[in-house]
Design a protein around this motif. Structure first.
Motif, mmCIF file in Angstrom:
data_model
loop_
_atom_site.group_PDB
_atom_site.id
_atom_site.type_symbol
_atom_site.label_atom_id
_atom_site.label_comp_id
_atom_site.label_asym_id
_atom_site.label_seq_id
_atom_site.Cartn_x
_atom_site.Cartn_y
_atom_site.Cartn_z
ATOM 1 N N ARG A 1 -18.896 10.570 22.418
ATOM 2 C CA ARG A 1 -19.996 9.893 23.106
ATOM 3 C C ARG A 1 -19.465 8.783 24.025
ATOM 4 N NH1 ARG A 1 -22.436 8.301 18.893
ATOM 5 N NH2 ARG A 1 -21.836 6.119 18.851
ATOM 6 N N GLU A 2 -18.457 8.046 23.549
ATOM 7 C CA GLU A 2 -17.963 6.897 24.292
ATOM 8 C C GLU A 2 -16.958 7.276 25.378
ATOM 9 O OE1 GLU A 2 -16.349 4.356 21.300
ATOM 10 O OE2 GLU A 2 -18.306 3.769 20.487
ATOM 11 N N ARG A 3 -16.111 8.289 25.110
ATOM 12 C CA ARG A 3 -15.017 8.604 26.025
ATOM 13 C C ARG A 3 -15.170 9.949 26.721
ATOM 14 N NH1 ARG A 3 -9.693 6.733 22.456
ATOM 15 N NH2 ARG A 3 -10.537 4.710 21.764
ATOM 16 N N GLY A 4 -16.067 10.777 26.186
ATOM 17 C CA GLY A 4 -16.193 12.127 26.723
ATOM 18 C C GLY A 4 -15.446 13.118 25.847
ATOM 19 N N TYR A 5 -15.969 14.321 25.783
ATOM 20 C CA TYR A 5 -15.375 15.343 24.908
ATOM 21 C C TYR A 5 -13.963 15.706 25.332
ATOM 22 C CZ TYR A 5 -14.681 19.810 22.541
ATOM 23 O OH TYR A 5 -14.160 20.839 21.792
ATOM 24 N N GLU A 6 -13.785 16.010 26.606
ATOM 25 C CA GLU A 6 -12.476 16.458 27.081
ATOM 26 C C GLU A 6 -11.432 15.360 26.993
ATOM 27 O OE1 GLU A 6 -11.835 19.442 27.605
ATOM 28 O OE2 GLU A 6 -13.829 20.338 27.800
ATOM 29 N N ALA A 7 -11.845 14.108 27.183
ATOM 30 C CA ALA A 7 -10.890 12.998 27.217
ATOM 31 C C ALA A 7 -10.445 12.542 25.830
ATOM 32 C CB ALA A 7 -11.498 11.817 27.975
ATOM 33 N N THR A 8 -11.130 12.965 24.806
ATOM 34 C CA THR A 8 -10.805 12.545 23.442
ATOM 35 C C THR A 8 -9.801 13.504 22.811
ATOM 36 O OG1 THR A 8 -13.014 11.582 23.169
ATOM 37 C CG2 THR A 8 -11.749 12.000 21.173
ATOM 38 N N THR A 9 -8.766 12.962 22.207
ATOM 39 C CA THR A 9 -7.738 13.785 21.579
ATOM 40 C C THR A 9 -7.891 13.799 20.061
ATOM 41 O OG1 THR A 9 -6.146 11.972 21.315
ATOM 42 C CG2 THR A 9 -6.159 13.145 23.431
ATOM 43 N N MET A 10 -7.301 14.789 19.447
ATOM 44 C CA MET A 10 -7.308 14.864 17.980
ATOM 45 C C MET A 10 -6.547 13.679 17.382
ATOM 46 S SD MET A 10 -9.145 17.496 17.228
ATOM 47 C CE MET A 10 -8.828 18.517 15.776
ATOM 48 N N GLU A 11 -5.526 13.212 18.080
ATOM 49 C CA GLU A 11 -4.772 12.048 17.608
ATOM 50 C C GLU A 11 -5.666 10.814 17.561
ATOM 51 O OE1 GLU A 11 -0.739 9.474 18.755
ATOM 52 O OE2 GLU A 11 -1.464 11.085 20.080
ATOM 53 N N GLN A 12 -6.489 10.623 18.587
ATOM 54 C CA GLN A 12 -7.402 9.485 18.608
ATOM 55 C C GLN A 12 -8.440 9.583 17.500
ATOM 56 O OE1 GLN A 12 -8.742 10.045 22.625
ATOM 57 N NE2 GLN A 12 -7.312 8.539 23.495
ATOM 58 N N ILE A 13 -8.898 10.791 17.236
ATOM 59 C CA ILE A 13 -9.881 11.004 16.165
ATOM 60 C C ILE A 13 -9.274 10.664 14.818
ATOM 61 C CG2 ILE A 13 -11.232 12.758 14.944
ATOM 62 C CD1 ILE A 13 -11.501 14.163 17.726
ATOM 63 N N ALA A 14 -8.046 11.115 14.596
ATOM 64 C CA ALA A 14 -7.366 10.824 13.329
ATOM 65 C C ALA A 14 -7.189 9.323 13.146
ATOM 66 C CB ALA A 14 -6.009 11.527 13.309
ATOM 67 N N GLU A 15 -6.809 8.630 14.224
ATOM 68 C CA GLU A 15 -6.614 7.187 14.146
ATOM 69 C C GLU A 15 -7.928 6.476 13.838
ATOM 70 O OE1 GLU A 15 -4.991 3.477 16.948
ATOM 71 O OE2 GLU A 15 -4.866 5.564 17.652
ATOM 72 N N ALA A 16 -9.011 6.904 14.487
ATOM 73 C CA ALA A 16 -10.308 6.263 14.264
ATOM 74 C C ALA A 16 -10.805 6.490 12.844
ATOM 75 C CB ALA A 16 -11.328 6.793 15.268
ATOM 76 N N ALA A 17 -10.547 7.670 12.296
ATOM 77 C CA ALA A 17 -10.991 7.995 10.941
ATOM 78 C C ALA A 17 -10.018 7.524 9.876
ATOM 79 C CB ALA A 17 -11.187 9.503 10.817
ATOM 80 N N GLU A 18 -8.882 6.968 10.314
ATOM 81 C CA GLU A 18 -7.848 6.451 9.414
ATOM 82 C C GLU A 18 -7.298 7.533 8.495
ATOM 83 O OE1 GLU A 18 -9.554 3.049 7.466
ATOM 84 O OE2 GLU A 18 -9.372 1.794 9.253
ATOM 85 N N VAL A 19 -7.024 8.683 9.094
ATOM 86 C CA VAL A 19 -6.389 9.787 8.378
ATOM 87 C C VAL A 19 -5.295 10.360 9.278
ATOM 88 C CG1 VAL A 19 -8.469 10.388 7.078
ATOM 89 C CG2 VAL A 19 -8.013 11.499 9.277
ATOM 90 N N SER A 20 -4.476 11.248 8.729
ATOM 91 C CA SER A 20 -3.432 11.880 9.521
ATOM 92 C C SER A 20 -4.021 13.016 10.364
ATOM 93 C CB SER A 20 -2.339 12.433 8.611
ATOM 94 O OG SER A 20 -2.862 13.488 7.821
ATOM 95 N N GLN A 21 -3.284 13.415 11.409
ATOM 96 C CA GLN A 21 -3.745 14.546 12.210
ATOM 97 C C GLN A 21 -3.814 15.822 11.381
ATOM 98 O OE1 GLN A 21 -2.623 15.164 16.410
ATOM 99 N NE2 GLN A 21 -1.262 13.393 16.156
#
Length: 214
Positions: free
Chosen positions: A42-62
């Motif tokens: 929602r904040e950055r756009g679907y294409e611009a968001t990486t799995m690495e960023q998602i893992a960091e935000a959720a505080e888990v490993s990729q």
């Protein structure tokens, strides 16, 4: 059900009696990953968001993200609400007509969502409607939803799934749900619960008036 009433770890099952601590932790981890992913989309756009960023935000490993969601698409198209909807549907009185039971089950499902879960549902709808690749990826869920509706209508009406009356009503119900989903994606202030219930009530009234053939 397409983000409204659609295959995550079932919340109802994960919170039910007899479910182990490990299963509950897995369900919470999965939900947290998806909610963080939807927020970033929602904040950055679907294409611009990486799995690495998602893992960091959720505080888990990729690797943990990929264990629950093998592809990026699944972070959007996976939906846990079907299990809760089915539980609400089964709890309706046996003598309640199809559309009355459906309206109650949908309302119970929607009102059970926390503000965060409700926002996540809309985020999913927005992405599936606006990102072409996600619309294609959601076709499996669409097929699953239409089959589920057909099965439930046949079961409660005491008819076979192939009956024209069952297929016609199921298609009408799906059309109402899809219409609400598309409108919700385009209007953040849209009262999806209220309008969905009103549309189903009109469909119910048409059937009772005999304007739709049995």
């Amino acid at each position: 059900m397409m983000g409204l009433v659609g295959e995550q770890w079932p919340r109802a099952a994960a919170e039910g009696p007899g479910v182990g601590l490990r299963e509950r932790k897995k369900a919470k981890t999965r939900a947290a990953i998806q909610q963080e992913a939807l927020r970033l989309f929602r904040e950055r756009g679907y294409e611009a968001t990486t799995m690495e960023q998602i893992a960091e935000a959720a505080e888990v490993s990729q690797s943990t993200v990929f264990r629950y969601f093998p592809t990026k698409d699944e972070l959007v198209v996976s939906d846990e609400q079907d299990a809760f909807f089915l539980q609400a549907w089964r709890a309706q009185p046996a003598d309640l007509p199809v559309l009355s039971a459906l309206r109650r089950a949908i309302q119970e499902t929607l009102t059970s969502l926390s503000p965060g879960e409700f926002r996540a549902q809309r985020d999913r709808d927005v992405l599936m409607v606006t990102v072409p690749g996600l619309w294609a990826a959601s076709l499996g869920n669409i097929n699953q939803t239409t089959q589920m509706i057909t099965s439930l209508v046949a079961e409660r009406s005491g008819r076979v799934e192939s009956a024209p009356s069952v297929r016609a009503l199921s298609a009408a119900i799906f059309g109402v749900i899809l219409s609400a989903m598309i409108r919700w994606a385009g209007d953040p202030d849209y009262d999806v619960a209220r309008d969905l219930d009103q549309m189903l009530a009109h469909l119910d009234g048409d059937l009772r008036a005999g304007s739709v053939p049995d």
